[in-house]
Enzyme design. Structure first.
Site: not given
Length: 677
Positions: A127, A166, A323, A331, A371
């Site tokens: 990403r 983010e 979040e 992670w 994820e």
């Protein structure tokens, strides 16, 4: 003595956070319907309402969902999700979908892919596969934002706009040709001339003087140490480039919609690339993402610090946790599940420190993708699980705490925090790699917490008049105006505790000559002639029976009182801690890092002398107070396994039961006591 008042409210006249769900505290989550078949969507909405979820973030990573190819726009499924949310009484935090470009974009324009400091280009497949300075990427992002805004600006489910996601998490620093061009333009705007850049960077050193703008490159990997002024300015530039991405999308939104606009910060221990104090004024709602970092020695202390810093970014007003996780993340080297009651304790810690909303990544645990092992509100195992039952309990708790919304945390003490000092202190060629900025800030914050002192975390340029005690840990880079503000604070009756590694350089990363600690030398009444950092695991003894670590220095007191001296080590016999009366106030200096208990005792002494009444503190037990004009809420979070007792009167904010005298808080439990003022 200084007047102690509430922090000034934010000036932007936005709707309060309660407007996001038309309730009090927000309970929300990320929702990614594009990962699931349509027949799951209705069930999701029904279960969200059962849990009490009132806000969902949608279309965060939706670029290839709604724009699968050049010139192709497919909004039908997103339309259906928006309508479903509205039908179920759930409001939407709508993403612009620009967080990661669709594959067709990078295939068509590989030149937008980011380049790392070693000159290698990073490929798509993860990403944020874009250079933040790329005009090509910015053009596509603006068009995508415009399409989304035009379609949904008037949708009744819309509560807020979520720009990207983010920003800078993975691509904060890019060294490509587009970045080089943008860096030069940023430098010219900042300095006005090449001569001024040369002066700011000290390019006479190592024959680095530039004679043309196109000679300047981003500070890519070199055979030796790089120019520290160049490194610092590139970090400033990179933060500004990410902010420009936000501003560009926010401008597109605000031209068509009056709904609040924000993006999610990453105030956490492992993200340092963005100077959020320069971002905060651009946000309609301050929102942060935070996950427990199990790699740290004390993850809970870091959670408390991050929440206090996020409140500082919000100028003391309520903020949104955009979040967090119900359990393990995916992670970290060891992704640990949360223990019994830990989810509720973590959430209450954020609320206690000013959060008026708690949102989770994500609603339904993914079955595929990077994820897929990240926890969610609805786990892989479904609703017949302890995790789902804890989510239901959490929803009930947040509903019971609706009256807390809008109240604020009032603190008489503050820790100063500065991203530029973080960058400058940890760039190349420093006196000791053991002096890590965040470690020093965390140590000061933890010592205040252990002393029972409620603490704000604010910028080095903030107004200090609302405080009695200010701690200045490792403020390596200091502007003259900020140093003067701290001096005036002390002269007016405040107490400042300034630690080693503070005041050393100016905003150009130029050493302040004449002896350390530079900008604070006159205020403190000391002169340090030489740094004497300690070796790995080395400690030094002080003549008051305490010990220090990390650092010592060879200083002399000019007109300061020596409060403690080094007994041994490279600065044996010299001052380790000094104190000086200045006007109506007091300025302390710490030339070493005290052990945790000694640090606590020192700040407790300083706080008491400053007129601060601490909240009785116990190891492993958080006690934080929020209040408004009518009510006060005392939050007690017991992270230990043993029951504790606290003095309280009022009512239990969750159960409604009256509370008088002493109340017990079981091991692992939380209690919130509401008191009418």
């Amino acid at each position: 003595m200084l007047a102690v008042d509430h922090l000034a409210p934010r000036t932007r006249e936005d709707a309060p956070l309660s407007s996001l769900t038309r309730e009090g505290l927000v309970f929300g989550c990320d929702y990614n319907p594009e990962q699931w078949d349509r027949d799951v969507w209705d069930e999701d909405m029904r279960l969200m309402r059962e849990a009490g979820v009132g806000l969902v973030a949608v279309n965060i990573f939706g670029w290839s969902w709604i724009n699968p190819d050049r010139g192709v726009w497919t909004f039908d499924e997103l339309d259906e999700v928006m309508d479903l949310a509205h039908a179920h009484g759930i409001r939407v935090n709508l993403g612009t979908a620009t967080a990661s470009p669709a594959p067709w974009v990078t295939a068509r324009h590989p030149e937008i892919l980011p380049v790392t400091e070693d000159g290698t280009r990073r490929f798509p497949g993860g990403r944020q596969a874009y250079c933040p300075s790329s005009p090509i990427f910015r053009g596509y992002a603006a068009e995508l934002s415009r399409r989304v805004v035009e379609r949904y600006a008037d949708h009744p489910a819309l509560a807020m706009w979520h720009v990207s996601n983010e920003l800078g998490c993975h691509n904060a620093l890019c060294y490509c040709d587009a970045s080089a061009v943008a860096f030069r333009a940023w430098l010219e705007a900042r300095y006005g001339s090449l001569a001024a850049v040369n002066a700011a960077w000290g390019t006479s050193f190592w024959s680095q003087r530039y004679s043309a703008w196109d000679q300047i490159l981003p500070p890519m990997a070199a055979l030796s140490l790089r120019n520290p002024g160049q490194l610092l300015d590139f970090q400033r530039f990179s933060s500004d480039q990410q902010l420009e991405l936000y501003r560009a999308e926010a401008a597109v939104i605000r031209a068509r919609s009056s709904a609040p606009v924000t993006t999610n910060f990453m105030v956490t221990a492992h993200i340092r690339a963005l100077d959020y104090f320069s971002w905060a004024g651009e946000m309609d709602v301050i929102a942060n993402d935070h996950y427990l970092d199990r790699r740290l020695p004390d993850p809970l202390a870091e959670l408390s610090f991050a929440a206090d810093l996020t409140r500082g970014l919000a100028a003391g007003t309520p903020w949104l946790l955009m979040e967090t996780s119900t359990g393990a993340v995916n992670w970290q080297p060891h992704n640990l599940a949360k223990g019994r009651g830990e989810l509720l304790r973590n959430v209450v810690s954020h609320v206690a420190r000013g959060a008026d909303g708690i949102c989770f990544f994500q609603w339904r645990a993914s079955a595929q993708g990077a994820e897929k092992f990240h926890s969610a509100l609805l786990p892989h195992a479904g609703t017949d699980t302890a995790q789902w039952r804890s989510v239901i309990e959490l929803g009930r708790t947040l509903r019971a705490l609706q009256p807390v919304a809008g109240s604020t945390v009032v603190s008489d003490a503050a820790v100063l925090f500065d991203w530029e000092s973080w960058w400058a202190l940890e760039n190349e060629g420093r006196p000791s790699e053991d002096v890590r900025y965040l470690d020093q800030v965390h140590a000061a914050h933890a010592a205040l917490a252990a002393a029972g002192v409620s603490t704000d975390v604010i910028s080095a340029g903030a107004d200090l008049s609302a405080y009695r005690l200010v701690v200045v840990p490792a403020l390596h880079l200091v502007r003259d105006a900020d140093a003067e503000r701290i001096a005036r604070f002390v002269e007016a009756g405040g107490t400042a505790v300034i630690t080693f590694a503070s005041g050393i350089v100016d905003e150009r990363d130029r050493v302040r000559l004449g002896g350390y600690p530079g900008a604070f030398r006159d205020l403190l009444g000391i002169v340090s002639e030489e740094f004497a950092p300690l070796g790995p695991a080395q400690t030094v003894a002080l003549d008051d029976g305490t010990t220090g670590s990390i650092w010592s220095e060879r200083l002399r007191a000019v007109d300061a009182e020596v409060d403690a001296r080094f007994v041994d080590g490279p600065a044996a016999g010299l001052p380790a801690r000094t104190r000086r009366r200045v006007g109506a106030g007091t300025a302390w200096y710490l030339a070493t890092l005290p052990a945790a208990e000694a640090y606590r005792d020192l700040l407790s002494t300083a706080a008491e002398a400053a007129g601060i009444r601490p909240i009785p503190a116990r190891p492993g037990v958080e006690v934080v107070r929020r209040a408004d004009a009518e009510r006060a809420f005392t939050f007690v979070v017991n992270h230990t396994t043993e029951a504790v007792e606290i003095a309280a009167h009022g009512r239990d904010a969750i159960t409604g039961e009256p509370v008088e005298g002493v109340v017990a808080v079981a091991g692992g439990a939380v209690r919130i006591i509401e008191e009418t003022l």
